[in-house]
Design a protein around this motif. Sequence first.
Motif, PDB file in Angstrom:
ATOM      1  N   THR A   2      67.590  35.508  21.072  1.00 35.30           N
ATOM      2  CA  THR A   2      66.672  36.482  21.691  1.00 35.30           C
ATOM      3  C   THR A   2      67.465  37.637  22.298  1.00 35.30           C
ATOM      4  OG1 THR A   2      65.196  34.651  22.200  1.00 35.30           O
ATOM      5  CG2 THR A   2      64.740  36.718  23.307  1.00 35.30           C
ATOM      6  N   CYS A   3      68.559  37.291  22.978  1.00 39.00           N
ATOM      7  CA  CYS A   3      69.390  38.337  23.600  1.00 39.00           C
ATOM      8  C   CYS A   3      70.025  39.233  22.533  1.00 39.00           C
ATOM      9  CB  CYS A   3      70.478  37.709  24.471  1.00 39.00           C
ATOM     10  SG  CYS A   3      69.829  36.972  25.991  1.00 39.00           S
ATOM     11  N   ARG A  41      67.472  38.598  28.958  1.00 37.62           N
ATOM     12  CA  ARG A  41      66.259  38.366  28.159  1.00 37.62           C
ATOM     13  C   ARG A  41      65.060  39.075  28.806  1.00 37.62           C
ATOM     14  NH1 ARG A  41      65.050  32.179  27.015  1.00 37.62           N
ATOM     15  NH2 ARG A  41      64.998  32.132  29.284  1.00 37.62           N
ATOM     16  N   GLU A 100      68.359  29.544  20.952  1.00 34.09           N
ATOM     17  CA  GLU A 100      67.173  30.406  21.049  1.00 34.09           C
ATOM     18  C   GLU A 100      67.410  31.538  22.063  1.00 34.09           C
ATOM     19  OE1 GLU A 100      64.511  30.478  19.295  1.00 34.09           O
ATOM     20  OE2 GLU A 100      63.461  31.962  20.543  1.00 34.09           O
ATOM     21  N   GLU A 120      69.177  39.761  19.379  1.00 32.81           N
ATOM     22  CA  GLU A 120      68.206  40.570  18.634  1.00 32.81           C
ATOM     23  C   GLU A 120      67.680  41.725  19.487  1.00 32.81           C
ATOM     24  OE1 GLU A 120      66.897  36.825  15.837  1.00 32.81           O
ATOM     25  OE2 GLU A 120      65.349  37.754  17.102  1.00 32.81           O
TER      26      GLU A 120
END
Length: 394
Positions: free
Chosen positions: A44-45, A256, A40, A47
């Motif tokens: 997140t990073c 993030r 996850e 994307e």
Amino acid sequence: MSRPTGWHFLQLPGPTNVPQRVSEAMARPIEDHRGPDFPELTRTCVEGLERVFQTDQTVLMYPASGSGAWEAALVNTLSPGDHVLMCETGQFGLGWAAVAERFGLRVAMLPGDWRRGADPDGIEAHLRDDAGHEIRAVCVVHNETSTAAVSPIAEIRAAIDRADHPALLMVDVVSSLASIDYQHDTWGVDVAVAGSQKGLMLPAGLAFTAVSARAMAATEHARLPRSYWDWRQMRDKNTDGYFPYTPATSLMYGLREALAMLEEEGLDRVFARHARHGSATRAAVSAWGLELQCTRTEDQSDVLTAVRMPEGHDADAFRSLVLERFNMALGSGLGRVAGRVFRIGHLGDFNDLMLLATLCGVESGLVLAGVPVERGGVEAAMRELEGSGGAWSS
Ligand SMILES: *Cc1c(COP(=O)(O)O)cnc(C)c1O
């Protein structure tokens, strides 16, 4: 020497100020990078980085400084003896070329005077002369941090296309990403390399690479030796959210958060903010009666300002004075402009008053160092900032 009080002003064009939110995000226990929650974080990073690079293609992340991504770009796409075209925009253009030479690549250097960005017409002419298509890659530094000159990447892409040449286009965006506009897919760039400690507001230690499908295909035929930097093992592991070796987990927590901050502000506003600070700083330099290193107006960078010292005055003596007197670090002149140029970084987590304080330190420092300047640079910058929308307006 007694203790310096108050803030240290870190006005380098990288590393930049790490915002409190990012520091706090990093200050947490390390988790298992092979555990169930890790994918996850990776996703997140990745994307978020895709949005910053403005790409739908592959984005990879190495525990490294930006120089690692320089090396990765070359070793994943090229073979010993391949020809590459590099552009002498300044010290970073020369630095990337030096890496290529150490790997046995044959580097043709488009000469430059260190006072402007790379020249699309020069690139086109050079590629037209290469009828046998021996040149495998054209490498350009987007924001040349030693001279504060920006190269026109979309125009360079158009020049390569006009020459109908198949060379890959590789761009160093180490000091431009997340500060000035960079459009990986729209501009048709094959490989872009970046680092964490400039526009992304993190400490050094993460290197980012955006790779086009065409560059990823080239890696299958590339014969330069590679292990740590192999894109394929990184891509394959990243697909599941993992890494082929221990990732820089703390920096990823910070990344993030930094990506969230960029999205809250909005990339367009981030670019507009840097543009305001760039023009305000140039207004100050002009009021002081000093000369910019980058003379071509269209190429002048909004990320940093490189200022030439008048003949007979040493930029490094001035920087030492500013450090001692004002607790402010300014960037030094690099390579052939060492001692002749100082650089004011105004990128990353920054606002109007931080810029004005910086310019106060520069103006006072110039006067104290006996450099012949006019006063009024700070006021010129204030007027420039007052005349354009502030941080939260628009
Ligand atoms: C800072 C910088 C680099 C080098 O990055 P490191 O993280 O120091 O290895 C390369 N290119 C440009 C344009 C830079 O500004």
